[in-house]
Design an enzyme around this catalytic site. Sequence first.
Site, short mmCIF file in Angstrom:
data_model
loop_
_atom_site.label_atom_id
_atom_site.label_comp_id
_atom_site.label_asym_id
_atom_site.label_seq_id
_atom_site.Cartn_x
_atom_site.Cartn_y
_atom_site.Cartn_z
N LYS A 1 -12.27 0.07 -2.23
CA LYS A 1 -10.95 1.08 -3.10
C LYS A 1 -11.78 0.75 -4.68
CE LYS A 1 -7.73 -0.20 0.37
NZ LYS A 1 -8.50 -0.56 1.26
N HIS B 1 -5.36 -3.77 -2.49
CA HIS B 1 -5.10 -2.23 -3.84
C HIS B 1 -5.11 -3.23 -5.26
CE1 HIS B 1 -4.31 0.29 -0.23
NE2 HIS B 1 -3.55 -0.48 -0.60
N SER C 1 0.74 -1.12 -0.38
CA SER C 1 -0.21 -0.24 -0.43
C SER C 1 1.08 1.69 0.35
CB SER C 1 -0.59 -0.08 1.16
OG SER C 1 -0.16 -0.03 2.41
#
Length: 412
Positions: free
Chosen positions: A254, A223, A195
Amino acid sequence: MSNSFKALTLVNQAITRLEEGLLKRSLRINEKACDVDAVVGDRALKTFCSNDYLGLANHPALVTALSDGAQKYGVGSGASHLISGHSRAHELLENQLARFQSAHIPNARALFFSTGYMANLTAITGLIGLANKGEAHIYSAALNHASLIDGVRLASSQHQALVTIFDHLDLASLEKDLSKDTSSLKLIVIDGVFSMDGDLAPLNSLLQLANQYDALLMVDDAHGFGVLGEKGHGILEYLDLHSERLIYIGTLGKAAGVSGAFICAADSFIEWLIQKGRPYIYTTATSPAIAHAVSKSLDLIEGIEGKTRRKHLDELIKLWNEEMVFSCWQKASSSSAIQPVIIGSNAHALQAAKLLDAAGYWIPAIRPPTVPEGKARLRITFSANHTVDDVKELIQTLQKIESSMLVEGVSL
């Protein structure tokens, strides 16, 4: 009556120390929906700090889906999943999530959570609970996210599991440790995309080690899910990995643009976590309206629009890597939407962030303990809603700010 007491004195002193170390953080209120344009106070800012990688957080189809879900299922779930809170919306979503990973995890089944933090705590503590106390060993990557670290700490405390921290860029020492390990259960825990650095974990090599030394491999793809792979299924698709040893964690707040997270693994592991995963058992189920909206997001991710958005995002990342050149600051080696600019000291990173804010950009300084001492940085992230001109203008602004700080004697 005294206006102060010991705990209040201690907390005020602790906050003062954070301020003195330039480590105190503060909240900023965005007046607009999540997108690449924000309004803070009365100022318009261009955001390059969100994890909304595909730009879906304010997508009209998801807004409609959330409303439709509330109309159909109501707002709250009313109870934990194992009491009466597991709705048809949750079931449909979990089946859809399992299908996303079914080509990579045989007999795949998914479990939906309100946050990625809770999913990681559940997975790690629940899986380690398969072994007798003192008979499990966790191998955790040094740069793992806080939720993984806390899950490892909790599992170690609860089950007396051994813990080894390893460098994901140097797997020789990890293999040496695994080769000597006689534990009944071995669990390798790692982020899929880191991250703060944006690099990808060497999962092909790690899966080989897991196969060779009889370990489970848990991947937090917070991610990567939605972004990586031809269909956006994540890092397992991107690297073409296949194994029943894989425990996959995906985040839905996300790239998916909504909220929540999930664990996907072989059916038996998921069944065990339903029975013994304390954060899952003792938490009220997420609103079914949220689950309904996430299902629509998955349709977008897998469809033509998702593919188009990923292609545009890749073009922006390529543009950045080709044209962003610094004199002193350091770019990380990243092919993901996370593109950190490492500046060094807390003071210098804060100054750069302040100058960016004055220029109309929202890019906070990231400081310890989130990153190592001396590695304070700007964590720049791209969204499919950014334009080519947005990125080019950011590059020009950053180059000007670096030059101005160097003139003032500010450097690494």
